[in-house]
Design a protein around this motif. Structure first.
Motif, mmCIF file in Angstrom:
data_model
loop_
_atom_site.group_PDB
_atom_site.id
_atom_site.type_symbol
_atom_site.label_atom_id
_atom_site.label_comp_id
_atom_site.label_asym_id
_atom_site.label_seq_id
_atom_site.Cartn_x
_atom_site.Cartn_y
_atom_site.Cartn_z
ATOM 1 N N TRP A 202 91.143 109.643 -36.001
ATOM 2 C CA TRP A 202 89.877 109.131 -35.512
ATOM 3 C C TRP A 202 89.807 109.252 -33.991
ATOM 4 C CZ3 TRP A 202 93.079 106.233 -38.868
ATOM 5 C CH2 TRP A 202 92.647 106.202 -40.201
ATOM 6 N N PRO A 203 88.611 109.413 -33.454
ATOM 7 C CA PRO A 203 88.472 109.585 -32.003
ATOM 8 C C PRO A 203 88.680 108.305 -31.211
ATOM 9 C CG PRO A 203 86.312 109.546 -33.042
ATOM 10 C CD PRO A 203 87.322 109.565 -34.153
ATOM 11 N N SER A 204 88.633 107.140 -31.892
ATOM 12 C CA SER A 204 88.800 105.882 -31.183
ATOM 13 C C SER A 204 89.424 104.843 -32.115
ATOM 14 C CB SER A 204 87.452 105.363 -30.672
ATOM 15 O OG SER A 204 86.615 104.987 -31.771
ATOM 16 N N TYR A 205 89.928 103.778 -31.522
ATOM 17 C CA TYR A 205 90.492 102.658 -32.280
ATOM 18 C C TYR A 205 89.408 102.013 -33.134
ATOM 19 C CZ TYR A 205 93.603 98.514 -32.790
ATOM 20 O OH TYR A 205 94.409 97.500 -33.253
ATOM 21 N N GLN A 206 88.235 101.847 -32.547
ATOM 22 C CA GLN A 206 87.111 101.275 -33.279
ATOM 23 C C GLN A 206 86.760 102.131 -34.489
ATOM 24 O OE1 GLN A 206 83.576 100.189 -30.975
ATOM 25 N NE2 GLN A 206 82.265 100.948 -32.616
ATOM 26 N N ALA A 207 86.700 103.444 -34.299
ATOM 27 C CA ALA A 207 86.358 104.350 -35.395
ATOM 28 C C ALA A 207 87.382 104.273 -36.523
ATOM 29 C CB ALA A 207 86.251 105.779 -34.873
ATOM 30 N N SER A 208 88.631 104.018 -36.164
ATOM 31 C CA SER A 208 89.666 103.920 -37.198
ATOM 32 C C SER A 208 89.386 102.744 -38.130
ATOM 33 C CB SER A 208 91.059 103.789 -36.567
ATOM 34 O OG SER A 208 91.276 102.503 -36.003
ATOM 35 N N PHE A 209 88.933 101.633 -37.568
ATOM 36 C CA PHE A 209 88.614 100.473 -38.399
ATOM 37 C C PHE A 209 87.327 100.697 -39.185
ATOM 38 C CE2 PHE A 209 91.797 98.116 -35.986
ATOM 39 C CZ PHE A 209 92.319 97.287 -36.966
ATOM 40 N N GLU A 210 86.332 101.293 -38.545
ATOM 41 C CA GLU A 210 85.068 101.540 -39.242
ATOM 42 C C GLU A 210 85.287 102.415 -40.470
ATOM 43 O OE1 GLU A 210 81.963 101.278 -35.464
ATOM 44 O OE2 GLU A 210 82.921 103.184 -35.965
ATOM 45 N N ASP A 211 86.063 103.475 -40.317
ATOM 46 C CA ASP A 211 86.308 104.384 -41.435
ATOM 47 C C ASP A 211 87.193 103.737 -42.495
ATOM 48 O OD1 ASP A 211 85.870 106.840 -42.714
ATOM 49 O OD2 ASP A 211 87.788 107.625 -42.019
ATOM 50 N N ARG A 212 88.192 102.979 -42.053
ATOM 51 C CA ARG A 212 89.082 102.323 -43.025
ATOM 52 C C ARG A 212 88.324 101.268 -43.831
ATOM 53 N NH1 ARG A 212 94.633 100.547 -40.373
ATOM 54 N NH2 ARG A 212 95.028 100.050 -42.578
ATOM 55 N N LEU A 213 87.375 100.606 -43.209
ATOM 56 C CA LEU A 213 86.544 99.654 -43.937
ATOM 57 C C LEU A 213 85.726 100.370 -45.010
ATOM 58 C CD1 LEU A 213 85.431 97.467 -40.916
ATOM 59 C CD2 LEU A 213 86.529 96.559 -42.970
ATOM 60 N N LYS A 214 85.204 101.536 -44.673
ATOM 61 C CA LYS A 214 84.431 102.317 -45.651
ATOM 62 C C LYS A 214 85.318 102.796 -46.795
ATOM 63 C CE LYS A 214 81.132 103.848 -42.125
ATOM 64 N NZ LYS A 214 80.662 104.993 -41.300
ATOM 65 N N VAL A 215 86.535 103.231 -46.466
ATOM 66 C CA VAL A 215 87.491 103.650 -47.499
ATOM 67 C C VAL A 215 87.823 102.482 -48.420
ATOM 68 C CG1 VAL A 215 89.877 104.412 -47.908
ATOM 69 C CG2 VAL A 215 88.497 105.534 -46.146
ATOM 70 N N ALA A 216 88.039 101.304 -47.827
ATOM 71 C CA ALA A 216 88.368 100.112 -48.615
ATOM 72 C C ALA A 216 87.213 99.729 -49.531
ATOM 73 C CB ALA A 216 88.733 98.956 -47.690
ATOM 74 N N LEU A 217 85.983 99.824 -49.028
ATOM 75 C CA LEU A 217 84.816 99.484 -49.843
ATOM 76 C C LEU A 217 84.666 100.456 -51.017
ATOM 77 C CD1 LEU A 217 82.219 98.502 -47.095
ATOM 78 C CD2 LEU A 217 83.199 97.001 -48.832
ATOM 79 N N LYS A 218 84.967 101.717 -50.781
ATOM 80 C CA LYS A 218 84.899 102.703 -51.860
ATOM 81 C C LYS A 218 85.918 102.369 -52.948
ATOM 82 C CE LYS A 218 85.088 107.673 -52.791
ATOM 83 N NZ LYS A 218 85.290 109.032 -52.211
ATOM 84 N N LYS A 219 87.125 101.984 -52.533
ATOM 85 C CA LYS A 219 88.151 101.603 -53.513
ATOM 86 C C LYS A 219 87.759 100.310 -54.217
ATOM 87 C CE LYS A 219 92.060 103.876 -51.235
ATOM 88 N NZ LYS A 219 93.386 103.672 -50.564
ATOM 89 N N ALA A 220 87.117 99.405 -53.486
ATOM 90 C CA ALA A 220 86.667 98.149 -54.091
ATOM 91 C C ALA A 220 85.621 98.418 -55.172
ATOM 92 C CB ALA A 220 86.090 97.226 -53.020
#
Length: 421
Positions: A202-220
């Protein structure tokens, strides 16, 4: 028979004098990430030995096995490991070890194991491997509870120096993102997907969390108990938080562009030491290691050394809430009494004292870490372990699983409410 014990004998049937599993429990109900073995050769190597590719060059991140070597460590990746992405998991570990070895090169004798050879887990079957140096010493966690406070301080003092070196190491310019690392075709270490996520860099620390949240929601969405948290309007609130709340939470993290080597499992279990001198002899197991903001180490590591830095808790009178406040501000002059299974206040204060004395980046000096920790708590709450891990699900009754799910929904709702969503 447990998942881990399948093909157990087959992994041992090699024409070598002795192969001994390391910290292996055949009855363990949870999948191991790796199967680790201590390999004893019939006789010491008579000359340096290295595996080379077709061009005659050694693998990146590896060195020749020194003459005289009699024992080694072999790590075999478990293809069935929960949540581990095989694409670059071996490459990431070897590349991070290479970086860590450079960062900690001033410590003599060296404390990062040398890599002698490795094979990717990305191929057919997902069976990767790393052949590495057997480091001296015994695990710190086996002795830690029996140590005096002064002896624990001695361990902390060394841990903090390792942490300082990892934080201050100048990363190669080829590492441009947050996440995992791998080797390019020329052997340079470059950014890659994060092993424990399967996404990034990810290009930033913030982006890493934003994308990981989306990945987690998809798994949820795929979880039969969580069902994407669509009940009671929670999913809409989570969506709004990802879109609007995460950027707001990161506004106070003024150091957000900082990147460092993060071990992400920096605990007593992954430290070896000499029992007579008290000297730490090795920092091992870089399976979850990554390149991230220095605050991320405190969100994932130091369990036992004053504990990880955690996000907001609905019980603001709890010991954990008190500890969080102390880490952000100041420990009380009269420490609360330590109770059984409670916060070890003297130990936590000793850890904080050593961090301060060394001048390392820590919760009290990382402005905005409390906001990031709240985002991390949301991330972890979307896929609670007891409702998403396949092994723990097998061990629990339907009633217990549903109860855990409902408790987590309530806690997640309260946290989102506190954050304004």
């Amino acid at each position: 028979m447990s998942h881990n014990h399948a093909n157990y004998q087959g992994r041992l049937d090699f024409k070598i004098t002795d192969i001994t599993p390391v910290q292996y429990d055949p009855e363990c109900p949870f999948k191991f990430n790796n199967f680790v073995y201590r390999v004893s050769l019939p006789a010491p190597l008579s000359a340096d030995h290295s595996d080379k590719n077709k061009t005659g060059r050694s693998q990146p991140g590896s060195v020749a096995i020194p003459a005289g070597t009699r024992e080694l460590i072999m790590r075999l990746t478990n293809p069935d490991a929960e949540g581990m992405n095989p694409a670059t998991r071996v490459e990431n570990e070897v590349a991070i070890i290479t970086l860590a070895a450079n960062a900690l090169s001033s410590f003599k004798p060296h404390v990062v194991p040398r890599i002698y050879g490795w094979g990717s887990a990305a191929g057919q079957g997902g069976q990767g491997w790393i052949l590495q140096e057997l480091m001296p010493g015994s695990p710190v966690d086996e002795s830690f509870s029996k140590m005096t406070l002064s002896e624990k301080r001695g361990i902390f003092r060394q841990m903090v120096q390792f942490l300082k070196a990892l934080q201050e190491y100048n990363l190669p310019s080829t590492i441009t993102g947050f996440g995992g690392v791998t080797f390019d075709e020329t052997g340079r270490i470059v950014s890659a997907a994060m092993t424990s996520v399967g996404a990034g860099p990810w290009p930033s620390y913030q982006a890493s969390f934003e994308d990981r949240l989306k990945v987690a929601l998809k798994k949820a969405d795929e979880n039969p108990y969580i069902k994407g948290w669509h009940a009671n309007g929670l999913r809409e609130r989570l969506g709004a938080f990802v879109a609007q709340g995460v950027p707001a939470q990161f506004e106070t993290l003024t150091s957000r562009a900082d990147k460092a080597i993060v071990h992400a499992d920096f605990t007593a279990n992954n430290l070896l030491f000499d029992e007579k001198s008290g000297r730490i002899t090795a920092l091992i197991d870089y399976d979850f290691a990554c390149i991230s903001h220095p605050s991320y180490e405190f969100l994932r590591s130091f369990d036992g050394a004053g504990g990880q830095f955690r996000g907001w808790s609905s019980d603001e009178e709890s010991e954990q809430a008190m500890l969080r406040h102390a880490k952000l501000h100041e420990f009380p002059s009269a420490l609360p009494p330590t109770t059984e299974n409670g916060v070890q206040w003297e130990v936590a204060k000793a850890w904080e004292d050593e961090l301060e004395a060394a001048g390392v980046k820590r919760p009290r000096t990382i402005a905005g870490i409390d906001k990031v920790a709240d985002v991390d708590t949301v991330l972890c709450s979307i896929l609670p372990w007891r409702v998403s891990n396949s092994d723990i699900l097998r061990l629990q009754s339907e009633e217990v699983i549903v109860e855990c799910r409902n408790e987590n929904e309530e806690a997640l709702g309260k946290l989102l409410g506190r954050l304004g969503f």
